[in-house]
Scaffold this motif. Structure first.
Motif, short mmCIF file in Angstrom:
data_model
loop_
_atom_site.label_atom_id
_atom_site.label_comp_id
_atom_site.label_asym_id
_atom_site.label_seq_id
_atom_site.Cartn_x
_atom_site.Cartn_y
_atom_site.Cartn_z
N THR A 179 -9.27 -14.50 -26.09
CA THR A 179 -9.40 -14.94 -24.70
C THR A 179 -8.16 -15.70 -24.25
O THR A 179 -7.71 -16.64 -24.92
N CYS A 180 -7.59 -15.26 -23.15
CA CYS A 180 -6.44 -15.91 -22.50
C CYS A 180 -5.12 -15.71 -23.26
O CYS A 180 -4.09 -16.22 -22.85
N LEU A 181 -5.15 -14.97 -24.38
CA LEU A 181 -3.93 -14.69 -25.14
C LEU A 181 -3.68 -13.18 -25.11
O LEU A 181 -4.51 -12.40 -25.54
N TYR A 182 -2.51 -12.78 -24.59
CA TYR A 182 -2.20 -11.37 -24.38
C TYR A 182 -1.07 -10.92 -25.29
O TYR A 182 -0.20 -11.71 -25.68
N SER A 183 -1.09 -9.64 -25.62
CA SER A 183 -0.05 -9.03 -26.44
C SER A 183 0.49 -7.81 -25.71
O SER A 183 -0.27 -6.94 -25.28
N LEU A 184 1.82 -7.77 -25.54
CA LEU A 184 2.45 -6.67 -24.84
C LEU A 184 3.50 -6.02 -25.73
O LEU A 184 4.19 -6.71 -26.49
N THR A 185 3.63 -4.72 -25.63
CA THR A 185 4.68 -3.99 -26.34
C THR A 185 5.65 -3.44 -25.31
O THR A 185 5.26 -2.65 -24.43
N PHE A 186 6.90 -3.87 -25.44
CA PHE A 186 7.95 -3.41 -24.52
C PHE A 186 8.93 -2.55 -25.31
O PHE A 186 9.53 -3.01 -26.28
#
Length: 303
Positions: A160-167
């Protein structure tokens, strides 16, 4: 015959003109009016600037490998389900609900903060201090991956409230593209070398070595420096200690005064706990002769 044809012609003409009117009138009660969707959500471009997304902090300066600075000022979007995510490296990450609801969600998931570093490698970009989410702020980690083109490839919310993105970007395809040591100036490289030598000789512990590296990374701008906060905490602690010491000294003086008063009382020696305000007036009746030390004077008796 001619008369019959004219009658048929007029009947056809009347039906041609009146039929649409009858059809529309007959089905008017069943027609559904579709209104244009509203755009009054918080992501409406026509809203005043003060009503748009407001960041809590200012993004950290651009840092890290010089070739990644080309990403500054650019933004990359990805739409998943009903949400559109927008990553602006070295700036922020935002999320916009693709809905025509009047209160469609739009918010900041994180603002560029610092690098994550491990084993002499930049392993991720941390975006912190996003919008409030319960008792904490939203934050996101951006992982860089090699690809033939720059794009935001994946977004998830591990907790919750922690996001992971792959760029993905071709800027990190070279094996040495994310190494930390080559990005340091000569002085900081020397500091790192000395820390390595001290650890090799057993002069410092592993924790001491990591602390020295942390100082190097902070001086380089890769990590958000905590030195200012630590200094403020130290000053506050010293102020607390000084106040506590002052209170202890006052308490000791009060106890000493009480002890002396009890001793005088024991020996029947009178004492006055109130200052005599008239003594100063009596000393002013004589002739004052100044000495060499200004402020000291003697009283000459006129008798």
């Amino acid at each position: 015959m001619y008369y019959l044809f004219r009658v048929i012609y007029h009947l056809v003409l009347i039906l041609t003109i009146c039929m649409p009117i009858f059809v529309n009138h007959g089905f008017a009660g069943k027609m559904k009016i579709v209104e244009a969707p509203n755009t009054f959500g918080v992501n409406n471009n026509f809203l005043a600037q003060g009503n748009r997304l407001q960041p809590k902090v200012i993004a950290s300066p651009v840092s890290g490998p010089a070739h990644l600075a080309h990403l500054a000022g650019r933004c990359f979007s990805l739409t998943e389900s009903v949400y559109r995510y927008e990553l602006c490296p070295f700036h922020n990450i935002t999320q916009h609900e693709q809905s025509f609801r009047w209160n469609a969600y739009s918010g900041i998931l994180g603002i560029w903060h610092e690098w994550e570093i491990a084993n002499n490698t930049f392993t991720g970009m941390w975006m912190r201090d996003g919008d409030t989410c319960g008792t904490r702020n939203r934050e996101a980690k951006v992982i860089l991956a090699c690809s033939t083109q720059s794009k935001l490839a994946q977004v998830s919310e591990p907790s919750t409230c922690l996001y992971s993105l792959t760029f993905e970007t071709p800027l990190v395809c070279h094996p040495h593209s994310l190494l930390v040591y080559p990005t340091l100036n000569e002085k900081l490289q020397k500091d790192w070398d000395e820390a390595e030598q001290a650890r090799y000789e057993g002069l410092i512990t592993e924790q001491g070595y990591n602390n020295l590296l942390k100082d190097v990374f902070e001086d380089a701008g890769f990590l958000k420096s905590q030195k200012v906060n630590e200094k403020l905490s130290k000053v506050a602690l010293e102020a607390h200690d000084s106040l506590q010491k002052c209170n202890e000294d006052v308490q000791k003086q009060h106890e000493e005064i009480t002890r002396l008063q009890a001793l005088l009382t024991l020996h029947n020696i009178p004492f006055d706990t109130k200052p005599d305000t008239t003594k100063g007036a009596r000393t002013a009746t004589g002739v004052q002769h100044l000495r060499g030390d200004v402020g000291l004077f003697e009283v000459v008796d006129q008798n």
